[in-house]
Design an enzyme around this catalytic site. Structure first.
Site: not given
Ligand code: GDP
Ligand code: MG
Length: 424
Positions: A12, A40
């Protein structure tokens, strides 16, 4: 060009968001491990999408997407995931989605066994996502799984099913005392949800080797972070697959090729879903505030995530295990509300200070040593150049780079595609 985009921490980290950004530069995007046990979230001009199984390149019109042999695929879940994307105007067809004939099918009984076992464990549960991932990987290594390629000879599937279920029912019925599995039900499920994917099934080894021979660029997308790797993560609180970059070519289908680049996705603070050691965890009000500020709730399950400050020992280990050549620091904007930024700079284990990560009993005894860095106290979500960032943010970035020993090339300051800074 072969690039892997992988998680440095517990997952995440924002991998989906970064892959979505990078995917336009790549001809092929591959998922190489795991199933629908993680999510994601990608926000782009078409809307907000949650991807559990599909490679993030599915949202980019020109990209070919591969689900590799290292994956385990719940075809019912995949069916619904694709339906949701199509409802949002995204095209998914055998043209832009290729599924390995060697990828393993996650069956309803795998999910059932995951739930039966978590329930049996009660308070001692592993914190499984109950999506059948550990049971289906077990079947794979028992060599009793169904693979996507089996769908191309459905008569053979029908013949094999009673033998498999005879074995499964030893556990389901005789072990857990649950109702026995019926071959007709499982065959119908595969016919309903598996057979429609027959046209998507191919030999991803041939496909990827040809792509490489034609000079095309390939990206490998990890689903979980380094600390969830089955071998090198916080076992047994890991996933059941190899999440690290070195496995990417194997899990996608071209084990003979080497990676040119490994982009590690590292979050500006820490989060962790489920059970297991999480040394930097913040329990008090400061933890609740961070969870709210970062919106730390699971994309696949909605579970509140555990949160903490940036964890130096764990992140340094993640960078090393991934062999990261550069880093993307995500969610830095989330920290703008803080007067002082908490960082877990080291662990105290058995009365001694260490900056080195460890796995096992020592990690269970580790206590965080926190230091506090000056907050930047301004909204940085509109920053697009290094010069736009306040000095305190730049100092924080420089400190993290130095601690983990890898350059931070990208800084993400928001969830939207354009909300990032290329540092050099
Ligand atoms: P993943 O599993 O690594 O792809 O990550 P997730 O999608 O589970 O969690 C990341 C969350 O943070 C998501 O809701 C994204 O939209 C959000 N997100 C990603 N990058 C950023 C950022 O730079 N700033 C903010 N505020 N939110 C972000
Ligand atoms: Mg995730």
């Amino acid at each position: 060009m072969l690039s892997a985009v992988v998680g440095i921490n517990w997952g995440d980290e924002g991998k989906g968001r970064m892959v979505d950004l990078f995917s336009e530069r790549f001809d092929v995007v591959c998922r190489y491990q795991g199933g629908n046990n993680a999510g994601h979230t990608v926000v782009n001009d078409k809307g907000k999408f949650i991807l559990n199984l599909l490679p993030s390149g599915i949202l980019s019109e020109t990209t070919v997407n591969v689900m590799g042999p290292g994956m385990v695929i719940d075809v019912e879940h995949l069916t619904h995931e694709i339906e949701r994307l199509r409802a949002g105007g995204i095209e998914v067809s055998p043209k832009n989605l290729k599924i390995s004939d060697k990828a393993v099918i996650c069956m309803p009984y795998n999910k059932l066994l995951d739930c039966l076992e978590e329930d049996r464990l009660g308070d001692a549960k592993f914190g499984s996502t109950r999506r059948g991932i550990a049971p289906v990987y077990s079947d794979k290594y028992m060599k009793k799984a169904f693979r996507m390629g089996d769908l191309l000879d459905f008569e053979a599937v029908k013949k094999k099913m009673p033998f498999i279920l005879e074995w499964k029912n030893l556990t389901v019925e005789k072990g857990y005392g649950s109702a026995p599995l019926q071959a007709a039900d499982m065959i119908r499920w595969l016919a309903d949800y598996g057979l429609p994917f027959a046209d998507y099934v191919c030999d991803t080894t041939a496909l990827l080797n040809e792509a490489v021979a034609q000079g095309k660029s390939v990206m490998f997308e990890a689903q979980l972070g380094a600390l969830r790797d089955i071998d090198f993560g916080i076992y047994p609180y890991t996933s059941s697959s190899s999440t690290i970059a070195a496995y990417a070519p194997i899990g996608a289908g071209i084990p003979g090729k080497k990676l040119d680049e490994v982009i590690g996705i590292m979050k500006a603070y820490s989060s962790c879903v489920g059970e297991g050691p999480f040394t930097c965890e913040l329990f008090d009000k400061s933890g609740d505030e961070l969870r709210e500020a970062g919106g730390e709730y699971g994309a696949a399950t909605g579970r509140p995530r555990r949160v903490g400050g940036f964890d130096v020992p764990a992140s340094k280990y993640g960078v090393m295990m991934q062999g990261a050549t550069c880093l993307a620091l995500t969610k830095l904007d989330v920290l703008s509300y803080l007067d002082k930024i908490p960082v877990c700079v080291a662990y105290e284990i058995d009365g001694e200070r260490t900056e080195d990560f460890c796995i096992g009993g020592r990690l269970d005894r580790a206590k965080p040593i926190y230091e506090y860095f000056e907050g930047f106290k301004t909204d940085i979500s509109a920053c697009r150049k290094k010069e736009d960032l306040p000095k305190a943010a730049l100092d924080y970035i420089a400190y993290l780079e130095k601690q983990v020993g890898c350059p931070i090339k990208y800084v993400s300051v928001g969830a939207k595609r354009e909300q990032y800074i290329e540092m050099f």
